[in-house]
Design a protein around this motif. Sequence first.
Motif, PDB file in Angstrom:
ATOM      1  N   ASN A 224      37.113  39.689  48.296  1.00  0.00           N
ATOM      2  CA  ASN A 224      37.514  40.777  47.402  1.00  0.00           C
ATOM      3  C   ASN A 224      39.019  41.002  47.400  1.00  0.00           C
ATOM      4  OD1 ASN A 224      34.801  41.506  46.675  1.00  0.00           O
ATOM      5  ND2 ASN A 224      34.586  42.450  48.685  1.00  0.00           N
ATOM      6  N   ARG A 225      39.478  41.624  46.312  1.00  0.00           N
ATOM      7  CA  ARG A 225      40.840  42.133  46.262  1.00  0.00           C
ATOM      8  C   ARG A 225      40.787  43.643  46.509  1.00  0.00           C
ATOM      9  NH1 ARG A 225      44.375  39.616  41.225  1.00  0.00           N
ATOM     10  NH2 ARG A 225      44.143  37.414  41.785  1.00  0.00           N
ATOM     11  N   ARG A 226      41.592  44.107  47.416  1.00  0.00           N
ATOM     12  CA  ARG A 226      41.731  45.540  47.666  1.00  0.00           C
ATOM     13  C   ARG A 226      43.118  45.947  47.171  1.00  0.00           C
ATOM     14  NH1 ARG A 226      36.407  46.435  48.805  1.00  0.00           N
ATOM     15  NH2 ARG A 226      35.693  45.114  50.537  1.00  0.00           N
ATOM     16  N   VAL A 227      43.164  46.483  45.963  1.00  0.00           N
ATOM     17  CA  VAL A 227      44.442  46.739  45.306  1.00  0.00           C
ATOM     18  C   VAL A 227      44.701  48.239  45.201  1.00  0.00           C
ATOM     19  CG1 VAL A 227      45.866  46.172  43.300  1.00  0.00           C
ATOM     20  CG2 VAL A 227      43.945  44.703  43.900  1.00  0.00           C
ATOM     21  N   GLN A 228      45.925  48.639  45.462  1.00  0.00           N
ATOM     22  CA  GLN A 228      46.265  50.055  45.323  1.00  0.00           C
ATOM     23  C   GLN A 228      47.732  50.235  44.974  1.00  0.00           C
ATOM     24  OE1 GLN A 228      46.221  52.227  49.154  1.00  0.00           O
ATOM     25  NE2 GLN A 228      45.782  50.256  50.139  1.00  0.00           N
ATOM     26  N   ILE A 229      47.990  51.305  44.217  1.00  0.00           N
ATOM     27  CA  ILE A 229      49.365  51.751  43.993  1.00  0.00           C
ATOM     28  C   ILE A 229      49.681  52.790  45.056  1.00  0.00           C
ATOM     29  CG2 ILE A 229      50.906  53.016  42.450  1.00  0.00           C
ATOM     30  CD1 ILE A 229      49.421  51.782  40.101  1.00  0.00           C
TER      31      ILE A 229
ATOM     32  N   ASP B  98      41.932  42.531  39.321  1.00  0.00           N
ATOM     33  CA  ASP B  98      42.767  43.688  39.636  1.00  0.00           C
ATOM     34  C   ASP B  98      44.138  43.238  40.143  1.00  0.00           C
ATOM     35  OD1 ASP B  98      40.540  45.239  39.077  1.00  0.00           O
ATOM     36  OD2 ASP B  98      39.870  45.263  41.162  1.00  0.00           O
ATOM     37  N   ILE B  99      45.199  43.838  39.575  1.00  0.00           N
ATOM     38  CA  ILE B  99      46.541  43.514  40.054  1.00  0.00           C
ATOM     39  C   ILE B  99      47.376  44.767  40.350  1.00  0.00           C
ATOM     40  CG2 ILE B  99      46.709  41.240  38.987  1.00  0.00           C
ATOM     41  CD1 ILE B  99      48.274  42.441  36.713  1.00  0.00           C
ATOM     42  N   LEU B 100      47.020  45.896  39.735  1.00  0.00           N
ATOM     43  CA  LEU B 100      47.751  47.134  40.005  1.00  0.00           C
ATOM     44  C   LEU B 100      46.914  48.114  40.822  1.00  0.00           C
ATOM     45  CD1 LEU B 100      49.666  47.951  36.695  1.00  0.00           C
ATOM     46  CD2 LEU B 100      50.659  47.389  38.907  1.00  0.00           C
ATOM     47  N   THR B 101      45.732  48.394  40.287  1.00  0.00           N
ATOM     48  CA  THR B 101      44.783  49.265  40.989  1.00  0.00           C
ATOM     49  C   THR B 101      43.389  48.690  40.804  1.00  0.00           C
ATOM     50  OG1 THR B 101      44.476  50.651  39.031  1.00  0.00           O
ATOM     51  CG2 THR B 101      46.134  51.361  40.618  1.00  0.00           C
ATOM     52  N   ALA B 102      42.436  49.249  41.519  1.00  0.00           N
ATOM     53  CA  ALA B 102      41.063  48.763  41.423  1.00  0.00           C
ATOM     54  C   ALA B 102      40.330  49.356  40.224  1.00  0.00           C
ATOM     55  CB  ALA B 102      40.298  49.093  42.701  1.00  0.00           C
ATOM     56  N   PHE B 103      41.050  50.154  39.414  1.00  0.00           N
ATOM     57  CA  PHE B 103      40.445  50.696  38.207  1.00  0.00           C
ATOM     58  C   PHE B 103      41.347  50.375  37.019  1.00  0.00           C
ATOM     59  CE2 PHE B 103      43.218  53.946  39.948  1.00  0.00           C
ATOM     60  CZ  PHE B 103      43.919  54.380  38.839  1.00  0.00           C
ATOM     61  N   LYS B 104      40.753  50.404  35.827  1.00  0.00           N
ATOM     62  CA  LYS B 104      41.508  50.125  34.621  1.00  0.00           C
ATOM     63  C   LYS B 104      42.020  51.440  34.027  1.00  0.00           C
ATOM     64  CE  LYS B 104      40.384  45.778  34.856  1.00  0.00           C
ATOM     65  NZ  LYS B 104      41.360  44.791  35.260  1.00  0.00           N
TER      66      LYS B 104
ATOM     67  N   HIS C  47      39.283  35.796  53.805  1.00  0.00           N
ATOM     68  CA  HIS C  47      39.294  37.233  54.064  1.00  0.00           C
ATOM     69  C   HIS C  47      39.547  38.001  52.772  1.00  0.00           C
ATOM     70  CE1 HIS C  47      39.569  36.557  58.458  1.00  0.00           C
ATOM     71  NE2 HIS C  47      40.320  35.515  58.116  1.00  0.00           N
ATOM     72  N   ASP C  48      39.169  39.270  52.760  1.00  0.00           N
ATOM     73  CA  ASP C  48      39.564  40.128  51.651  1.00  0.00           C
ATOM     74  C   ASP C  48      41.090  40.202  51.608  1.00  0.00           C
ATOM     75  OD1 ASP C  48      36.928  40.547  51.126  1.00  0.00           O
ATOM     76  OD2 ASP C  48      36.876  42.646  51.771  1.00  0.00           O
ATOM     77  N   VAL C  49      41.621  40.254  50.383  1.00  0.00           N
ATOM     78  CA  VAL C  49      43.069  40.292  50.196  1.00  0.00           C
ATOM     79  C   VAL C  49      43.491  41.722  49.864  1.00  0.00           C
ATOM     80  CG1 VAL C  49      44.986  39.462  48.790  1.00  0.00           C
ATOM     81  CG2 VAL C  49      43.163  37.881  49.456  1.00  0.00           C
ATOM     82  N   HIS C  50      44.497  42.213  50.578  1.00  0.00           N
ATOM     83  CA  HIS C  50      44.984  43.589  50.389  1.00  0.00           C
ATOM     84  C   HIS C  50      46.341  43.542  49.687  1.00  0.00           C
ATOM     85  CE1 HIS C  50      41.914  45.303  53.153  1.00  0.00           C
ATOM     86  NE2 HIS C  50      41.982  44.092  53.685  1.00  0.00           N
ATOM     87  N   ILE C  51      46.427  44.252  48.559  1.00  0.00           N
ATOM     88  CA  ILE C  51      47.661  44.276  47.773  1.00  0.00           C
ATOM     89  C   ILE C  51      48.158  45.712  47.707  1.00  0.00           C
ATOM     90  CG2 ILE C  51      48.723  43.843  45.525  1.00  0.00           C
ATOM     91  CD1 ILE C  51      45.578  42.018  46.223  1.00  0.00           C
TER      92      ILE C  51
ATOM     93  N   GLU D 252      50.219  38.775  39.123  1.00  0.00           N
ATOM     94  CA  GLU D 252      49.078  37.878  39.272  1.00  0.00           C
ATOM     95  C   GLU D 252      49.495  36.592  39.983  1.00  0.00           C
ATOM     96  OE1 GLU D 252      45.409  36.094  39.201  1.00  0.00           O
ATOM     97  OE2 GLU D 252      45.931  38.191  38.906  1.00  0.00           O
ATOM     98  N   GLN D 253      50.668  36.065  39.634  1.00  0.00           N
ATOM     99  CA  GLN D 253      51.160  34.848  40.289  1.00  0.00           C
ATOM    100  C   GLN D 253      51.407  35.104  41.774  1.00  0.00           C
ATOM    101  OE1 GLN D 253      51.666  31.787  39.212  1.00  0.00           O
ATOM    102  NE2 GLN D 253      51.548  31.900  36.996  1.00  0.00           N
ATOM    103  N   ARG D 254      51.979  36.255  42.084  1.00  0.00           N
ATOM    104  CA  ARG D 254      52.245  36.580  43.495  1.00  0.00           C
ATOM    105  C   ARG D 254      50.939  36.644  44.288  1.00  0.00           C
ATOM    106  NH1 ARG D 254      56.316  41.824  42.962  1.00  0.00           N
ATOM    107  NH2 ARG D 254      58.139  40.782  42.033  1.00  0.00           N
ATOM    108  N   ILE D 255      49.987  37.398  43.758  1.00  0.00           N
ATOM    109  CA  ILE D 255      48.711  37.571  44.457  1.00  0.00           C
ATOM    110  C   ILE D 255      47.989  36.233  44.587  1.00  0.00           C
ATOM    111  CG2 ILE D 255      46.453  38.718  44.382  1.00  0.00           C
ATOM    112  CD1 ILE D 255      47.884  40.969  42.741  1.00  0.00           C
ATOM    113  N   GLY D 256      48.161  35.389  43.561  1.00  0.00           N
ATOM    114  CA  GLY D 256      47.503  34.082  43.562  1.00  0.00           C
ATOM    115  C   GLY D 256      47.962  33.146  44.661  1.00  0.00           C
TER     116      GLY D 256
END
Length: 510
Positions: free
Chosen positions: A269-274, A501-507, A464-468, A451-455
């Motif tokens: 999973n991606r765990r993304v948060q601002i 998800d690249i900014l937050t886990a919601f749209k 592992h889950d990826v935390h951004i 997206e390129q950075r996270i990729g």
Amino acid sequence: MIIERSSEWKEGFTNRLENLEPWQNWTLYNMNYEIVKANLITDFYGLQSPKYLPNLTPLNHQLKVAETVIERMNGKAILADEVGLGKTIEAGLILKEYLVRGLVKKALILTPASLINQWVEELNYKFYIPAIPYKKNTPIEYYDVVVMSMDTAKKSPHKELIYAQDYDMIIIDEAHKLKNHKTKIYEFVQGLKKKFCLLLTATPIQNNVFELFYLISLLKPGHLGNYEAFQSSFSASKHSLEHDDYLRELVNQVMVRNRRQDTGIEWTNRRVQIIPIDFTKEEKEVYEMISELKNMCPVFSDTFSMITLQREMCSSKEATQLTLSKMREKCVELKEIEYMESVMQKLMALEMNSKAEKAYEIISQANDKVIIFTEYRASQAYLQDYLYSKGITSVLFNGKFSKSKREWMKQLFKEKAQVLIATESGSEGINLQFCHHVINYDLPWNPMKLEQRIGRVHRLGQEHDVHIYNIAIRNTIEDSILELLYTKIGVFEKVVGELDDILTAFKKTI
């Protein structure tokens, strides 16, 4: 019936060789034509190439992409899988297939310089395709498969050498770098003869919808009409359009795109948060003084200069000071110079960087390897020094490093250091699945850069889950950056398809 080996050819061969007689013979040509024709694989359903590739086990989605491009798109396509799904493997499969079928003999691969060795290695060892890296004075007329950097290819005398060749297939990696018809690399690629052509990019829209129009126009001129017709038909502006369902249908005729969830592979999973933060009182005062420069000094009336300074102030005083020092030299009035001096004094007196403090807090809580992305090399140097003072080891990674130094930095990060501090060049050409924490210390204007950075970490092989963590300072230019990022994401998803998800886990609905 007795069949004997004929030796008559020897006399004809000797006569031609010694007397310089012409070699052309219509009968011989027809015989050769029939032999080649008989050896061609005329059935275009299914792939022949995988059985010749013992060192490669393609994934199902990669095989389907190759089949789709060959069977439905006639070898002209945008390969737009999400980052980390193996677009290079897909392109290699397609190239190998056409080589096996006898439809391609010469191929040119254009790529960022940092990816040349990776392409050469994969083509040779995974696909048994004898690719060579282009170097100065390489006699490319004698090599069938050449890998070259985009920056080299577009310049003389290299571009003239390339134009003189008859390449059957052109492959362009990171094709979003072509941007539009005004760039030299786009103009160069437009002039290439393209029997078959593959454009590889996970982000066919970087900043605006017209970038996709120009990419498709390279593959199939007129597929979306000319520029004016496209603009009119879809009421297109940079960040908005209409009739997006019809446009997506047209795009899908020349573009293949897989998302991670489409592959049948179980992804982490991606765990993304601002993470919003506030300036200290002192930082806010300096930021406001910098913003006031546009009214105090004519040299700062340019919007771009002001926005650059505001972004740098959100990053580090070191990055800001460099730009202010250059701009101060252009101030002529005494009151302008005095105001600039007061700004710089207040700036250099700052003892705290709120964003760096937050980054340190995240790193401490992660207690694991972390990549930090910043937009500025001055901030990069500051962060390394700051983290060192906190007892955290780090290495740098930026576009000024040579290929060997980049590899060395990557190895040091893997084996020794806790943190890799990278500028934008770190979002291309390196795979870091052993890391699963990414801090976007500075936000770019372009969501596809995120997206390129996270990729770099969220790709095949990540266990592992990826935390951004996206850090943004309230009540600054970074509020505007966030709003524009959401708008651009909306345009991308209308035309190309859903993004992970690249900014937050919601749209967010704009």
